[in-house]
Enzyme design. Structure first.
Site, PDB file in Angstrom:
ATOM      1  N   ASP A   1     -14.059  18.444 -65.871  1.00  0.00           N
ATOM      2  CA  ASP A   1     -14.204  17.430 -66.930  1.00  0.00           C
ATOM      3  C   ASP A   1     -13.750  17.924 -68.302  1.00  0.00           C
ATOM      4  O   ASP A   1     -14.326  17.555 -69.326  1.00  0.00           O
ATOM      5  CB  ASP A   1     -15.663  16.929 -67.020  1.00  0.00           C
ATOM      6  CG  ASP A   1     -16.198  16.528 -65.668  1.00  0.00           C
ATOM      7  OD1 ASP A   1     -15.492  15.812 -64.951  1.00  0.00           O
ATOM      8  OD2 ASP A   1     -17.310  16.963 -65.306  1.00  0.00           O
TER       9      ASP A   1
ATOM     10  N   GLY B   1     -10.795  17.283 -69.563  1.00  0.00           N
ATOM     11  CA  GLY B   1      -9.804  16.362 -70.140  1.00  0.00           C
ATOM     12  C   GLY B   1      -8.394  16.696 -69.670  1.00  0.00           C
ATOM     13  O   GLY B   1      -7.419  16.479 -70.397  1.00  0.00           O
ATOM     14  N   LYS B   2      -8.291  17.199 -68.449  1.00  0.00           N
ATOM     15  CA  LYS B   2      -6.971  17.591 -67.917  1.00  0.00           C
ATOM     16  C   LYS B   2      -6.012  16.396 -67.848  1.00  0.00           C
ATOM     17  O   LYS B   2      -4.837  16.508 -68.156  1.00  0.00           O
ATOM     18  CB  LYS B   2      -7.125  18.205 -66.515  1.00  0.00           C
ATOM     19  CG  LYS B   2      -7.926  19.493 -66.513  1.00  0.00           C
ATOM     20  CD  LYS B   2      -8.122  20.048 -65.113  1.00  0.00           C
ATOM     21  CE  LYS B   2      -9.146  19.322 -64.288  1.00  0.00           C
ATOM     22  NZ  LYS B   2     -10.535  19.448 -64.692  1.00  0.00           N
ATOM     23  N   GLY B   3      -6.574  15.231 -67.448  1.00  0.00           N
ATOM     24  CA  GLY B   3      -5.747  14.029 -67.293  1.00  0.00           C
ATOM     25  C   GLY B   3      -5.050  13.661 -68.590  1.00  0.00           C
ATOM     26  O   GLY B   3      -3.883  13.287 -68.616  1.00  0.00           O
TER      27      GLY B   3
ATOM     28  N   GLY C   1     -12.381  13.245 -60.507  1.00  0.00           N
ATOM     29  CA  GLY C   1     -12.283  11.917 -61.116  1.00  0.00           C
ATOM     30  C   GLY C   1     -11.535  11.986 -62.433  1.00  0.00           C
ATOM     31  O   GLY C   1     -11.999  12.619 -63.373  1.00  0.00           O
ATOM     32  N   HIS C   2     -10.339  11.388 -62.469  1.00  0.00           N
ATOM     33  CA  HIS C   2      -9.581  11.311 -63.722  1.00  0.00           C
ATOM     34  C   HIS C   2      -9.535   9.840 -64.124  1.00  0.00           C
ATOM     35  O   HIS C   2      -8.957   9.028 -63.414  1.00  0.00           O
ATOM     36  CB  HIS C   2      -8.141  11.781 -63.540  1.00  0.00           C
ATOM     37  CG  HIS C   2      -8.017  13.237 -63.248  1.00  0.00           C
ATOM     38  ND1 HIS C   2      -8.241  14.203 -64.182  1.00  0.00           N
ATOM     39  CD2 HIS C   2      -7.677  13.894 -62.123  1.00  0.00           C
ATOM     40  CE1 HIS C   2      -8.056  15.393 -63.643  1.00  0.00           C
ATOM     41  NE2 HIS C   2      -7.715  15.235 -62.380  1.00  0.00           N
TER      42      HIS C   2
ATOM     43  N   ARG D   1     -12.507  26.229 -38.283  1.00  0.00           N
ATOM     44  CA  ARG D   1     -11.384  25.833 -37.415  1.00  0.00           C
ATOM     45  C   ARG D   1     -11.766  24.752 -36.402  1.00  0.00           C
ATOM     46  O   ARG D   1     -11.256  24.702 -35.294  1.00  0.00           O
ATOM     47  CB  ARG D   1     -10.752  27.067 -36.743  1.00  0.00           C
ATOM     48  CG  ARG D   1      -9.998  27.880 -37.769  1.00  0.00           C
ATOM     49  CD  ARG D   1      -9.935  29.322 -37.475  1.00  0.00           C
ATOM     50  NE  ARG D   1     -11.240  29.941 -37.586  1.00  0.00           N
ATOM     51  CZ  ARG D   1     -11.456  31.221 -37.370  1.00  0.00           C
ATOM     52  NH1 ARG D   1     -10.475  32.002 -37.035  1.00  0.00           N
ATOM     53  NH2 ARG D   1     -12.660  31.728 -37.491  1.00  0.00           N
TER      54      ARG D   1
ATOM     55  N   GLN E   1     -11.435  19.827 -60.783  1.00  0.00           N
ATOM     56  CA  GLN E   1     -12.608  20.642 -61.110  1.00  0.00           C
ATOM     57  C   GLN E   1     -12.205  21.697 -62.164  1.00  0.00           C
ATOM     58  O   GLN E   1     -11.334  21.422 -62.966  1.00  0.00           O
ATOM     59  CB  GLN E   1     -13.225  21.286 -59.862  1.00  0.00           C
ATOM     60  CG  GLN E   1     -13.912  20.296 -58.927  1.00  0.00           C
ATOM     61  CD  GLN E   1     -12.978  19.658 -57.914  1.00  0.00           C
ATOM     62  OE1 GLN E   1     -12.194  20.333 -57.279  1.00  0.00           O
ATOM     63  NE2 GLN E   1     -13.053  18.360 -57.767  1.00  0.00           N
TER      64      GLN E   1
ATOM     65  N   THR F   1     -17.765  24.349 -56.217  1.00  0.00           N
ATOM     66  CA  THR F   1     -17.226  23.476 -55.198  1.00  0.00           C
ATOM     67  C   THR F   1     -16.704  24.362 -54.064  1.00  0.00           C
ATOM     68  O   THR F   1     -16.808  25.588 -54.133  1.00  0.00           O
ATOM     69  CB  THR F   1     -16.161  22.514 -55.783  1.00  0.00           C
ATOM     70  OG1 THR F   1     -15.866  21.515 -54.797  1.00  0.00           O
ATOM     71  CG2 THR F   1     -14.885  23.243 -56.207  1.00  0.00           C
TER      72      THR F   1
ATOM     73  N   THR G   1     -16.905  10.329 -61.279  1.00  0.00           N
ATOM     74  CA  THR G   1     -17.072  10.031 -59.861  1.00  0.00           C
ATOM     75  C   THR G   1     -18.472   9.503 -59.574  1.00  0.00           C
ATOM     76  O   THR G   1     -18.656   8.540 -58.851  1.00  0.00           O
ATOM     77  CB  THR G   1     -16.809  11.305 -59.021  1.00  0.00           C
ATOM     78  OG1 THR G   1     -15.480  11.722 -59.297  1.00  0.00           O
ATOM     79  CG2 THR G   1     -16.944  11.045 -57.533  1.00  0.00           C
TER      80      THR G   1
HETATM   81  P1  IMP Z   1     -18.897  19.143 -54.529  1.00  0.00           P
HETATM   82  O1  IMP Z   1     -17.518  19.523 -54.944  1.00  0.00           O
HETATM   83  O2  IMP Z   1     -19.094  17.661 -54.398  1.00  0.00           O
HETATM   84  O3  IMP Z   1     -19.374  19.887 -53.319  1.00  0.00           O
HETATM   85  O4  IMP Z   1     -19.907  19.580 -55.705  1.00  0.00           O
HETATM   86  C1  IMP Z   1     -20.152  20.940 -56.028  1.00  0.00           C
HETATM   87  C2  IMP Z   1     -20.334  21.085 -57.546  1.00  0.00           C
HETATM   88  O5  IMP Z   1     -19.092  20.847 -58.190  1.00  0.00           O
HETATM   89  C3  IMP Z   1     -21.322  20.088 -58.144  1.00  0.00           C
HETATM   90  O6  IMP Z   1     -22.006  20.722 -59.224  1.00  0.00           O
HETATM   91  C4  IMP Z   1     -20.429  18.988 -58.676  1.00  0.00           C
HETATM   92  O7  IMP Z   1     -21.033  18.279 -59.734  1.00  0.00           O
HETATM   93  C5  IMP Z   1     -19.250  19.805 -59.163  1.00  0.00           C
HETATM   94  N1  IMP Z   1     -17.996  19.027 -59.180  1.00  0.00           N
HETATM   95  C6  IMP Z   1     -17.227  18.686 -58.134  1.00  0.00           C
HETATM   96  N2  IMP Z   1     -16.156  17.992 -58.547  1.00  0.00           N
HETATM   97  C7  IMP Z   1     -16.235  17.912 -59.882  1.00  0.00           C
HETATM   98  C8  IMP Z   1     -15.393  17.354 -60.887  1.00  0.00           C
HETATM   99  O8  IMP Z   1     -14.327  16.792 -60.624  1.00  0.00           O
HETATM  100  N3  IMP Z   1     -15.816  17.495 -62.174  1.00  0.00           N
HETATM  101  C9  IMP Z   1     -16.960  18.143 -62.493  1.00  0.00           C
HETATM  102  N4  IMP Z   1     -17.772  18.693 -61.591  1.00  0.00           N
HETATM  103  C10 IMP Z   1     -17.413  18.589 -60.294  1.00  0.00           C
END
Ligand code: IMP
Length: 421
Positions: free
Chosen positions: A13, A15-17, A40-41, A141, A222, A237, A298
């Site tokens: 988050d 602000g890459k987009g 989510g962008h 796998r 991310q 993640t 998201t």
């Molecule tokens: P997951 O990727 O859904 O398994 O979440 C693992 C962690 O990464 C959690 O703390 C999520 O809130 C965070 N996370 C996953 N995707 C994003 C993203 O696009 N922006 C910010 N945090 C993310």
């Protein structure tokens, strides 16, 4: 400059987009290399809000080609919805999108297990998009991949393996009945028909495009601190989010990515659980959230907010080999009298500029701050030189601390409010 990457330096988050949108003249192809619908962008198409989750957000610009690389997780049902929503907004993207045949799939039971596991293991605060369970399946796998749909034997064999493995998990760990095999498979086959003509070998495509002189933007999702191996484990993640990940996961030689733009928000945010040394759990954090509109794209969850953490940012610059920095949302800090920036941690009484490794050290890290006089963003500035002196001092400090030049500065929502230095 055939390959360049835009990578988040925090917990996502950043602000890459927005940064990608001002670089649109500089690339022909945009490639995602990891993650899935957890990203989510938010993009506005003729005032209509559209959120890109799986499709690379750089595809919002006409005439670009988009790639979903071999390690991107595909949730076909959500992908179809995403493509349709974007196309309803008046942008044709399907014909410009290519999906790698190697991509592993997120299946309905992965999302269910993601929810169940949050309760069982204790909250990590995942997006519940099935990311962890689907990547677990892949590294064990036992996963089903897009290419398996091209051949009935592969499809049945691979689906059975994934279904069986996950049914054992569902039954043994969560006391749940096995998922309905037949209906899942029928639905998947239908979904595949929609994307079938977009499936290619993107590794061949991207390397050929490079040879033919195309410029390729690598779009990170991310952020570096959520990297599975190098982030704040286990609050991460399940994929590699760094520039090194981009090379191995897209199948391009590492030395070819020689421009790496690290995106740094002027303050820090985190969504979900996990250590966050500079978090402000007070009125100020609340004010930042409101002013910066810090709610997950998201999940709509409120993001946790705090001061800029240069200790963590320096680590992110190091592990990504960042060559330039883009600072976003500086305007959110406007009108604050004193601005704090974290320049060290104190862990168990010891001051350090190195990032902790163990999760207890992470939770024990107390920020050590330097304080700066605030600034006021009054009008639309035409160039970096016009910016308030106090802000320029902060930017200079950031450059020196990170030993990396700041080249792009975003001071507002509009594209015109981005300055180049
Ligand atoms: P997951 O990727 O859904 O398994 O979440 C693992 C962690 O990464 C959690 O703390 C999520 O809130 C965070 N996370 C996953 N995707 C994003 C993203 O696009 N922006 C910010 N945090 C993310």
């Amino acid at each position: 400059m055939p390959f360049f990457a835009v990578i988040g330096l925090g917990w996502g988050d950043e602000g890459k987009g927005k940064i990608i949108s001002v670089l649109s003249d500089e690339f022909d192809i945009v490639a995602r290399f990891q993650g899935g619908s957890n990203a989510g962008h938010t993009v506005y198409i003729k005032d209509k809000k559209v959120v890109f989750h799986q499709v690379p957000s750089g595809l919002v610009h006409p005439n670009k080609t988009g790639i979903m690389g071999p390690y991107e997780l595909i949730d076909m049902e959500l992908l179809i919805k995403e493509i349709n929503d974007i196309e309803k907004g008046g942008i044709n993207i399907k014909e410009r999108l290519y999906i790698d045949g190697r991509c592993p799939l997120v299946l309905p039971y992965h999302k269910f297990i993601d929810e169940l596991e949050e309760e069982k293991r204790g909250l990590l605060g995942t997006t519940k998009r099935g990311i962890g369970p689907a990547y677990s399946d892949f590294t064990a796998r036992t996963a089903l991949r897009i290419c398996d749909f091209k051949n009935d034997r592969d499809l049945n064999e691979r689906f059975n393996i994934s279904w069986e493995w996950n049914s054992i998990l569902l039954g043994g760990r969560y006391g749940q009945p096995p998922p309905d095999k037949k209906s899942i498979l029928e639905k998947l086959k239908k979904h595949f028909e929609f994307i079938e003509d977009r499936v290619i070998d993107t590794v061949e495509f991207i390397n050929k495009s490079d040879k033919n002189g195309k410029n390729i933007l690598i779009e990170g999702a991310q952020g570096a601190l959520l990297d599975i191996a190098l982030g704040t484990y286990p609050y991460v993640t399940s994929s590699h989010t760094t520039s090194g990940g981009a090379s191995s996961l897209l199948g391009i030689p590492p030395y070819k990515i020689n421009r790496i733009i690290g995106v740094l928000k002027a303050y820090a945010t985190r969504v979900g659980k996990g250590p966050f040394p500079t978090e402000c759990r007070d009125e100020f954090g609340e004010a930042l959230r409101k002013k910066g509109e810090e709610y997950g794209a998201t999940t709509r969850r409120p993001r946790r907010c705090g001061w800029l953490d240069l200790v963590a940012s320096k680590y992110s610059c190091m592990i990504n080999g960042v060559t330039e920095i883009a600072i976003t949302k500086i305007d959110v800090l406007s009108d604050i009298k004193k601005i704090k920036i974290c320049t060290a941690y104190e862990i168990n009484g010891k001051k350090t500029e190195a990032l902790p490794i163990s999760i207890s050290d992470w939770f024990n890290a107390k920020p050590v701050y330097e304080t700066f006089d605030g600034f006021e963003i009054k009008k639309d500035y035409k160039s970096f030189d016009d910016l308030p002196e106090n802000l320029k001092k902060i930017i200079k400090f950031v450059e020196e601390y990170l030993n990396t030049p700041v080249k792009i500065i975003s001071i507002g929502k509009e594209k015109s409010q981005i300055l180049f230095k």
